[in-house]
Design a protein around this motif. Structure first.
Motif, short mmCIF file in Angstrom:
data_model
loop_
_atom_site.label_atom_id
_atom_site.label_comp_id
_atom_site.label_asym_id
_atom_site.label_seq_id
_atom_site.Cartn_x
_atom_site.Cartn_y
_atom_site.Cartn_z
N ASP A 59 -13.95 1.10 -0.09
CA ASP A 59 -13.34 -0.10 0.50
C ASP A 59 -12.56 -0.76 -0.63
O ASP A 59 -13.15 -1.30 -1.57
CB ASP A 59 -14.45 -1.00 1.04
N THR A 60 -11.24 -0.69 -0.57
CA THR A 60 -10.42 -1.11 -1.71
C THR A 60 -9.84 -2.50 -1.48
O THR A 60 -9.04 -2.70 -0.56
CB THR A 60 -9.27 -0.11 -1.92
N TRP A 61 -10.23 -3.44 -2.30
CA TRP A 61 -9.67 -4.79 -2.18
C TRP A 61 -8.56 -4.98 -3.20
O TRP A 61 -8.75 -4.70 -4.39
CB TRP A 61 -10.74 -5.88 -2.41
N TRP A 62 -7.43 -5.47 -2.73
CA TRP A 62 -6.31 -5.83 -3.61
C TRP A 62 -5.28 -6.60 -2.83
O TRP A 62 -5.52 -6.97 -1.68
CB TRP A 62 -5.74 -4.61 -4.32
N GLN A 63 -4.14 -6.86 -3.42
CA GLN A 63 -3.11 -7.70 -2.81
C GLN A 63 -1.73 -7.23 -3.26
O GLN A 63 -1.61 -6.58 -4.30
CB GLN A 63 -3.26 -9.15 -3.29
N THR A 64 -0.71 -7.64 -2.51
CA THR A 64 0.66 -7.37 -2.93
C THR A 64 0.86 -7.82 -4.38
O THR A 64 1.49 -7.14 -5.18
CB THR A 64 1.64 -8.14 -2.01
N ILE A 124 -15.71 -9.15 0.16
CA ILE A 124 -14.60 -10.07 0.42
C ILE A 124 -14.79 -10.68 1.80
O ILE A 124 -15.00 -9.95 2.78
CB ILE A 124 -13.24 -9.33 0.35
N THR A 164 0.84 -1.20 0.00
CA THR A 164 0.00 0.00 0.00
C THR A 164 0.87 1.25 0.00
O THR A 164 0.60 2.23 -0.70
CB THR A 164 -0.94 0.00 1.21
N ARG A 190 -0.13 -9.87 6.52
CA ARG A 190 -0.32 -11.26 6.13
C ARG A 190 0.74 -12.18 6.70
O ARG A 190 1.92 -11.89 6.59
CB ARG A 190 -0.16 -11.32 4.62
N ARG A 206 -9.46 -14.96 3.69
CA ARG A 206 -8.63 -15.98 3.05
C ARG A 206 -9.26 -17.36 3.19
O ARG A 206 -9.85 -17.69 4.21
CB ARG A 206 -7.24 -16.02 3.71
N ASP A 259 -8.63 -15.64 -1.75
CA ASP A 259 -9.74 -15.09 -0.97
C ASP A 259 -11.08 -15.73 -1.37
O ASP A 259 -11.27 -16.11 -2.52
CB ASP A 259 -9.88 -13.58 -1.21
N GLY A 306 -6.79 -3.42 3.31
CA GLY A 306 -5.96 -4.40 4.01
C GLY A 306 -6.69 -5.58 4.57
O GLY A 306 -6.12 -6.66 4.73
N GLU A 307 -7.96 -5.43 4.89
CA GLU A 307 -8.73 -6.52 5.48
C GLU A 307 -10.19 -6.13 5.37
O GLU A 307 -10.50 -4.95 5.13
CB GLU A 307 -8.34 -6.70 6.95
N PRO A 308 -11.08 -7.07 5.58
CA PRO A 308 -12.49 -6.70 5.52
C PRO A 308 -12.79 -5.65 6.58
O PRO A 308 -12.28 -5.73 7.70
CB PRO A 308 -13.21 -8.02 5.85
N ASN A 349 -4.67 -12.81 8.43
CA ASN A 349 -4.52 -11.38 8.23
C ASN A 349 -4.66 -10.70 9.59
O ASN A 349 -5.74 -10.56 10.13
CB ASN A 349 -5.61 -10.91 7.26
C1 WT7 Z 1 -5.03 -9.72 1.38
C2 WT7 Z 1 -3.84 -9.12 0.71
C3 WT7 Z 1 -3.81 -4.72 -0.50
C4 WT7 Z 1 -2.90 -4.02 0.32
C5 WT7 Z 1 -2.83 -4.43 1.74
C6 WT7 Z 1 -2.82 -5.91 2.00
C7 WT7 Z 1 -6.99 -8.90 2.31
C8 WT7 Z 1 -6.96 -6.56 1.38
C9 WT7 Z 1 -9.04 -5.99 1.57
C10 WT7 Z 1 -10.35 -5.41 1.60
C11 WT7 Z 1 -11.15 -7.42 2.47
C12 WT7 Z 1 -8.89 -7.30 2.03
C13 WT7 Z 1 -7.33 -10.02 1.38
C14 WT7 Z 1 -6.14 -10.07 0.44
N1 WT7 Z 1 -7.59 -7.62 1.91
N2 WT7 Z 1 -7.83 -5.57 1.18
N3 WT7 Z 1 -10.58 -4.17 1.19
N4 WT7 Z 1 -11.36 -6.18 2.05
N5 WT7 Z 1 -9.95 -8.02 2.48
O1 WT7 Z 1 -2.05 -6.57 1.07
O2 WT7 Z 1 -0.69 -8.08 2.51
O3 WT7 Z 1 -0.96 -8.53 0.06
O4 WT7 Z 1 -2.85 -8.88 1.66
O5 WT7 Z 1 -5.58 -8.76 2.29
O6 WT7 Z 1 -7.43 -11.20 2.11
O7 WT7 Z 1 -5.94 -11.33 -0.15
P1 WT7 Z 1 -1.56 -8.03 1.32
#
Ligand code: WT7
Length: 632
Positions: free
Chosen positions: A396-401, A498, A296, A512, A501, A486, A372-374, A507
């Motif tokens: 509410d932004t969902w994404w991953q590394t 979301i 992030t 993570r 996991r 997820d 970062g999390e729900p 988380n």
């Molecule tokens: C995991 C990714 C994305 C940058 C921070 C974390 C969870 C992330 C959300 C959200 C629900 C979320 C997922 C994902 N997550 N954002 N908005 N709602 N869950 O990055 O360490 O790569 O973790 O974080 O489970 O797979 P990360």
């Protein structure tokens, strides 16, 4: 530059449709707004079998020319970076685009002077000080691959990452401030480097003014090295698919893996998502509270905002120091208009006195973000009501590394929001839900495993040094799909929620960890025979870490043993991975083939032992009664 910002829901629908029908045309148009030394030949080549994904093949660029140089003419005197120190009594520091450009070039020249070349890996283990931002961009400037390690990881964790990347240099500081504490960062680096033969040089930035051990011939002070160094440094010409950075993240198996992002696609995706999700406007003051040690911080503190010519705020401290109003005080102080933080921070501030928020005006805020999390509904409403005064859209932004940038999120004021829902996919993103056998679920009001069926420019390219691991982790579970790990629900209107996991990743406060990684750390303790770790719902952290541990002999004092196990985890990973609960057990529920039935452990950890499901296949069903009886 603004012409790819979506302004209405109808426009979102049209753009989304085009992005699916003609992804190459869609992303090609966006990419054309950037500064390229040479235009690409092929917009996209891909297959998810190997996997092999190439965006903008043959294109030549440098991301820092896009973050800095291209703004100098029109935004040279605009603020690029505001730095707010840990202690509110210390003066903040600001850098215009011109000044930031100079600092980055100077740092880049210091790197070169100390032997760093294009393609070298540079590990950055630094607190949230301006030099961290300069360092990251300086690497990118000269084509060195940065690998930022969050400064809360232990020496052992750092050494693992340095060795995996074969880093040649470490950039660090004497120490760091964290609330009322000061932490001797350089000492952690020294310990790590005892087992890192690839590291030739260490550059140390002074933050606390502490006397630190400097190894002759290896360690140098940044303030000495920068004396008389030029503030100009031509940017290295990079291929669109050259590596930009490595960032380590945990998976369900083994050691953390080095997620690799490349120059061209990551750049395009970072700016596109930043400008659209937050609906960034030229006069905004933007604040992302994440540490640059996480993705992030990479994408939405540094690259995305700087690519967009924004003013980005960097904060050294913590939300609760000197008091629970610090975030809001900083928002008022700088007139922050876009504020992006994590649910765990919101939950911890919610537990404080409401006057800690209400005594600030927060008039400047326009958009709020969560990542970062729900985000649970209670936290969503608190954030929306007391911080956003019901005036600011909350995305509410969902994404991953691995995804490089935001994938599913509302666009502020443009597409609908719904509490606890990430809502719609961004243009160019094609999520699908699948059953456990991999068949696509096409209808709404369903739940399934979240996958992506088409590449986007920010997608992970490989895991550093081990491409097969990348394939196995993300592209082999469901054939032809990228699997996120997820689980998600899709509501009657197609909005995504979301759930969390579905693999053995937990988380904790938005960080993570693989359960296997924590188990491995625990097992290093001399008294431990075996352990099993699961996540459980935790009011503040989202998920807590619950460890079931088998010891060699029954300990005299369980509390001593627990403290010792925690110490081992802190040593192997860092304080952020400390187990919240440790239950000493005489056995673990295993099947006849020796597999731990985590489902049962999860139930116990959740405090729900009423229905443990079928336990008849267990080798020793009695152990379940013991575990239930001893649950914490
Ligand atoms: C995991 C990714 C994305 C940058 C921070 C974390 C969870 C992330 C959300 C959200 C629900 C979320 C997922 C994902 N997550 N954002 N908005 N709602 N869950 O990055 O360490 O790569 O973790 O974080 O489970 O797979 P990360």
């Amino acid at each position: 530059m603004n012409n790819f910002q979506i302004k209405t829901f109808e426009q979102y629908q049209q753009v989304y449709k085009r992005s699916v029908e003609d992804p190459e045309g869609f992303w090609g148009d966006i990419a054309s707004t950037f500064t390229w030394r040479k235009k690409w030949n092929t917009t996209l080549e891909w297959n998810f079998e190997e996997p092999d994904v190439k965006w903008f093949k043959g294109g030549k660029l440098n991301i820092t020319e896009n973050c800095l140089d291209r703004h100098l003419k029109t935004r040279g005197n605009k603020l690029a970076l505001i730095w707010e120190p840990n202690d509110p009594k210390e003066r903040f520091v600001r850098f215009t685009y011109r000044e930031l450009h100079e600092r980055v070039c100077q740092f880049a020249n210091v790197l070169k002077k100390n032997g760093v070349q294009k393609g070298d890996r540079v590990c950055i283990y630094m607190p949230m000080i301006p030099e961290l931002a300069f360092a990251v961009l300086a690497c990118a400037r000269i084509g060195a691959i940065h690998s930022v390690i969050f400064a809360g990881f232990s020496a052992v964790a750092m050494a693992d990452r340095i060795n995996d990347a074969g880093a040649k240099m470490v950039l660090t500081s004497d120490g760091l401030n964290r609330g009322s504490k000061q932490i001797p960062v350089k000492r952690v680096v020294d310990e790590a480097l005892e087992s890192c033969p690839s590291v030739e040089k260490v550059i140390v930035v002074e933050r606390l003014g502490w006397a630190v051990n400097m190894v002759e011939g290896r360690d140098v002070w940044y303030h000495d090295e920068v004396q008389g160094v030029s503030k100009e440094c031509p940017a290295e010409e990079m291929d669109a698919e050259d590596m930009l950075f490595i960032l380590y993240t945990s998976g369900s198996t083994g050691k953390p893996k080095g997620v690799v992002h490349t120059c061209g696609g990551y750049m395009v995706y970072a700016q596109y998502t930043f400008m659209n999700v937050f609906q960034y406007e030229e006069s905004d003051v933007y604040w992302c509270t994440a540490d640059i040690g996480w993705i992030t911080g990479h994408t939405y503190l540094l690259y995305g905002p700087l690519l967009s010519g924004a003013t980005t705020l960097m904060f050294e401290g913590v939300p609760t120091y000197p008091d629970m109003g610090r975030f809001w005080q900083v928002c008022d102080k700088f007139g922050v208009s876009i504020f992006y933080t994590a649910p765990t921070a919101i939950r911890s501030l919610m537990s404080g006195d409401i006057d800690d928020v209400l005594s600030y005006s927060l008039d400047s805020l326009k958009v709020l973000g969560s990542v970062g999390e729900p985000i649970n509904e209670e936290a969503w409403h608190w954030y929306h009501t007391h911080v956003g005064k019901e005036r600011c859209p909350l995305v509410d932004t969902w994404w991953q590394t691995e995804t490089g940038g935001i994938m599913i999120s509302s666009l502020a004021n443009v597409t609908p929001t719904k509490p606890a829902h990430a809502a719609f996919p961004l243009p160019g993103i094609q999520p699908i839900l699948v059953n456990s056998d991999g068949t696509e679920i096409t209808e709404n009001e369903v739940e399934g495993h979240l996958c992506m069926k088409f590449p986007w420019p920010g997608i992970i390219r490989t895991t550093y040094g081990d491409h097969e691991r990348c394939r196995l982790s993300y592209f082999s579970t469901y054939k032809g799909l990228y699997f996120t790990g997820d689980g998600a629900k899709r509501d009657e209107n197609g909005l995504y929620r979301i759930i969390g996991r579905v693999d053995d990743v937990i988380n904790v406060s938005g960080h993570r960890f693989g359960t296997a990684e924590i188990e491995e750390a625990i097992n290093h303790n001399q008294h431990v025979v075996e352990s099993a770790v699961v996540g459980y719902p935790h009011d503040l952290k989202g998920q807590g870490i619950y460890a079931f541990v088998i010891c060699k002999e029954k300990p005299e004092r369980e509390d001593y043993l627990r403290a010792e196990i925690i110490e081992t985890v802190v040593e192997k990973i860092g304080k952020i991975a400390k187990p919240d609960k440790i239950q000493i057990v005489s056995g673990l529920p295993k099947t006849r083939s020796g597999k731990i039935m985590r489902r049962i452990l999860r139930k116990v950890a959740e405090g729900d032992t009423s229905n443990l499901g079928d336990t008849t296949t267990l080798l020793d069903p009695d152990v379940v009664d013991e575990i239930k009886a001893g649950a914490l």
